[in-house]
Write a protein that holds these residues in place. Structure first.
Motif, mmCIF file in Angstrom:
data_model
loop_
_atom_site.group_PDB
_atom_site.id
_atom_site.type_symbol
_atom_site.label_atom_id
_atom_site.label_comp_id
_atom_site.label_asym_id
_atom_site.label_seq_id
_atom_site.Cartn_x
_atom_site.Cartn_y
_atom_site.Cartn_z
ATOM 1 N N GLN A 45 0.823 -1.204 0.000
ATOM 2 C CA GLN A 45 0.000 0.000 0.000
ATOM 3 C C GLN A 45 0.863 1.262 0.000
ATOM 4 O O GLN A 45 0.500 2.271 -0.620
ATOM 5 N N GLN A 46 1.998 1.221 0.683
ATOM 6 C CA GLN A 46 2.905 2.366 0.650
ATOM 7 C C GLN A 46 3.492 2.550 -0.745
ATOM 8 O O GLN A 46 3.650 3.678 -1.215
ATOM 9 N N ARG A 47 3.821 1.445 -1.400
ATOM 10 C CA ARG A 47 4.346 1.543 -2.758
ATOM 11 C C ARG A 47 3.291 2.098 -3.717
ATOM 12 O O ARG A 47 3.602 2.876 -4.628
ATOM 13 N N LEU A 48 2.050 1.697 -3.525
ATOM 14 C CA LEU A 48 0.985 2.234 -4.374
ATOM 15 C C LEU A 48 0.807 3.730 -4.130
ATOM 16 O O LEU A 48 0.599 4.506 -5.072
ATOM 17 N N ALA A 49 0.891 4.134 -2.865
ATOM 18 C CA ALA A 49 0.820 5.563 -2.557
ATOM 19 C C ALA A 49 2.006 6.300 -3.175
ATOM 20 O O ALA A 49 1.881 7.448 -3.631
ATOM 21 N N TRP A 50 3.153 5.642 -3.206
ATOM 22 C CA TRP A 50 4.362 6.195 -3.834
ATOM 23 C C TRP A 50 4.120 6.441 -5.321
ATOM 24 O O TRP A 50 4.454 7.506 -5.855
ATOM 25 N N ILE A 51 3.514 5.476 -5.989
ATOM 26 C CA ILE A 51 3.208 5.646 -7.412
ATOM 27 C C ILE A 51 2.199 6.771 -7.613
ATOM 28 O O ILE A 51 2.344 7.616 -8.503
ATOM 29 N N ARG A 52 1.180 6.804 -6.761
ATOM 30 C CA ARG A 52 0.134 7.824 -6.913
ATOM 31 C C ARG A 52 0.629 9.222 -6.613
ATOM 32 O O ARG A 52 0.020 10.207 -7.049
ATOM 33 N N LEU A 74 6.256 -2.706 -10.702
ATOM 34 C CA LEU A 74 6.137 -3.123 -9.303
ATOM 35 C C LEU A 74 5.514 -4.511 -9.196
ATOM 36 O O LEU A 74 5.970 -5.351 -8.407
ATOM 37 N N ALA A 75 4.486 -4.771 -10.000
ATOM 38 C CA ALA A 75 3.837 -6.085 -9.979
ATOM 39 C C ALA A 75 4.801 -7.172 -10.445
ATOM 40 O O ALA A 75 4.834 -8.274 -9.876
ATOM 41 N N THR A 76 5.587 -6.877 -11.467
ATOM 42 C CA THR A 76 6.552 -7.854 -11.980
ATOM 43 C C THR A 76 7.580 -8.229 -10.921
ATOM 44 O O THR A 76 7.903 -9.412 -10.733
ATOM 45 N N VAL A 77 8.088 -7.242 -10.218
ATOM 46 C CA VAL A 77 9.086 -7.499 -9.176
ATOM 47 C C VAL A 77 8.497 -8.366 -8.063
ATOM 48 O O VAL A 77 9.144 -9.308 -7.581
ATOM 49 N N HIS A 78 7.283 -8.073 -7.658
ATOM 50 C CA HIS A 78 6.642 -8.880 -6.610
ATOM 51 C C HIS A 78 6.364 -10.297 -7.105
ATOM 52 O O HIS A 78 6.528 -11.268 -6.354
ATOM 53 N N ARG A 83 5.653 -13.281 -4.587
ATOM 54 C CA ARG A 83 4.548 -12.652 -3.856
ATOM 55 C C ARG A 83 3.394 -12.387 -4.833
ATOM 56 O O ARG A 83 3.094 -11.243 -5.188
ATOM 57 N N ASP A 84 2.762 -13.469 -5.255
ATOM 58 C CA ASP A 84 1.714 -13.371 -6.273
ATOM 59 C C ASP A 84 0.500 -12.588 -5.782
ATOM 60 O O ASP A 84 -0.138 -11.868 -6.554
ATOM 61 N N SER A 85 0.152 -12.750 -4.511
ATOM 62 C CA SER A 85 -1.002 -12.035 -3.972
ATOM 63 C C SER A 85 -0.775 -10.526 -4.027
ATOM 64 O O SER A 85 -1.675 -9.761 -4.409
ATOM 65 N N ASP A 86 0.425 -10.093 -3.666
ATOM 66 C CA ASP A 86 0.751 -8.666 -3.742
ATOM 67 C C ASP A 86 0.751 -8.188 -5.191
ATOM 68 O O ASP A 86 0.312 -7.069 -5.485
ATOM 69 N N ALA A 87 1.233 -9.034 -6.091
ATOM 70 C CA ALA A 87 1.248 -8.668 -7.511
ATOM 71 C C ALA A 87 -0.172 -8.470 -8.032
ATOM 72 O O ALA A 87 -0.438 -7.538 -8.805
ATOM 73 N N ARG A 88 -1.102 -9.332 -7.593
ATOM 74 C CA ARG A 88 -2.499 -9.174 -8.010
ATOM 75 C C ARG A 88 -3.090 -7.887 -7.444
ATOM 76 O O ARG A 88 -3.843 -7.185 -8.130
ATOM 77 N N THR A 89 -2.764 -7.586 -6.192
ATOM 78 C CA THR A 89 -3.251 -6.349 -5.575
ATOM 79 C C THR A 89 -2.796 -5.136 -6.373
ATOM 80 O O THR A 89 -3.569 -4.196 -6.612
ATOM 81 N N ILE A 90 -1.556 -5.150 -6.808
ATOM 82 C CA ILE A 90 -1.005 -4.036 -7.589
ATOM 83 C C ILE A 90 -1.673 -3.951 -8.957
ATOM 84 O O ILE A 90 -2.009 -2.861 -9.438
ATOM 85 N N SER A 91 -1.895 -5.100 -9.583
ATOM 86 C CA SER A 91 -2.528 -5.112 -10.901
ATOM 87 C C SER A 91 -3.964 -4.607 -10.829
ATOM 88 O O SER A 91 -4.429 -3.898 -11.732
#
Length: 240
Positions: A45-52, A74-78, A83-91
């Motif tokens: 969530q912090q990374r998403l806020a960073w992007i936003r 970011l999703a690719t790195v996760h 960390r597939d669940s985090d990658a889905r959250t980012i996508s």
């Protein structure tokens, strides 16, 4: 080869955004990295806020600067880190942020919102399947009630049949009414067990108009949910 993204995200104190510029002064489009490190790594969530934080709002209230690449990176790195669940959250967030920060027409925003609230852009397609099952079960129960309250009448040719077929009793010369089959015909697209060919709502009975309306509504919901189900499983919902 891209290097590792290493920064520090303090949980307390004055640090904000991991020391990165904010308020629309950050540009991440095209920025690549092969991993994430640092003494205090950021949460998803912090990374998403960073992007936003790179987006800026103009005088008209519209946002500018949306780019999908930072989310995809970011999703690719996760994903590569397992960390597939985090990658889905980012996508999912990328597609939702497209609606908020991107330059979409109204109909595109509406379609985006629908995919978000139903199947999460194809990442939670089970929602459409569960919805279709729920509509079927509800309509099945309603069909049983309709069967015993005079709300179902023959839809086929009954000329010369005496007595006239009724939904509560089988006759040798006319197909019986089966609520489960009728619910399949009404709710599930394409599948046809011919119950709806032989039986239909009795619009002249008390509350017949309501039952007819419910039938149309169930058909519409069935088609909508089945379409979302196909869009999710085929990947069409992710092409935004």
């Amino acid at each position: 080869m891209a290097g590792q993204l290493a920064d520090s995200w303090a949980q307390h104190g004055r640090r904000r955004n991991g020391h990165w510029p904010a308020g629309g002064r950050l540009r991440l489009d095209g920025f690549t990295y092969g991993g994430i490190g640092g003494d205090q790594p950021a949460t998803v969530q912090q990374r998403l806020a960073w992007i936003r934080s790179q987006y800026r709002q103009g005088p008209s209230g519209r946002w500018a600067g949306f780019a999908p690449q930072p989310y995809e990176q970011l999703a690719t790195v996760h994903r590569q880190a397992g960390r597939d669940s985090d990658a889905r959250t980012i996508s999912i967030a990328r597609r939702a942020d497209l609606r908020r920060y991107g330059d979409l027409a109204r109909y595109q925003r509406a379609a985006n919102w629908l995919l978000d609230k139903t199947i999460k852009y194809g990442y939670q397609t089970w929602r459409a399947a569960a919805g279709l099952v729920a509509v079927y079960v509800i309509f099945l129960v309603a069909s049983v009630i309709a069967q015993h309250h005079g709300l179902m009448i023959p839809a086929g040719n009954i000329t010369g049949l005496h007595p006239v077929p009724v939904a509560t009793r089988c006759m040798a010369d006319y197909p019986c009414f089966y609520p489960a089959g009728y619910a399949i015909d009404v709710v599930i697209p394409i599948v046809n067990v011919h119950q709806a060919d032989n039986w239909g709502p009795n619009g002249h009975a008390p509350w017949g108009w309501a039952w007819a309306t419910a039938t149309w509504l169930a058909t519409g919901l069935g088609w909508a949910l089945a379409t979302l189900l196909v869009a999710g499983y085929t990947g069409l919902a992710r092409q935004q």
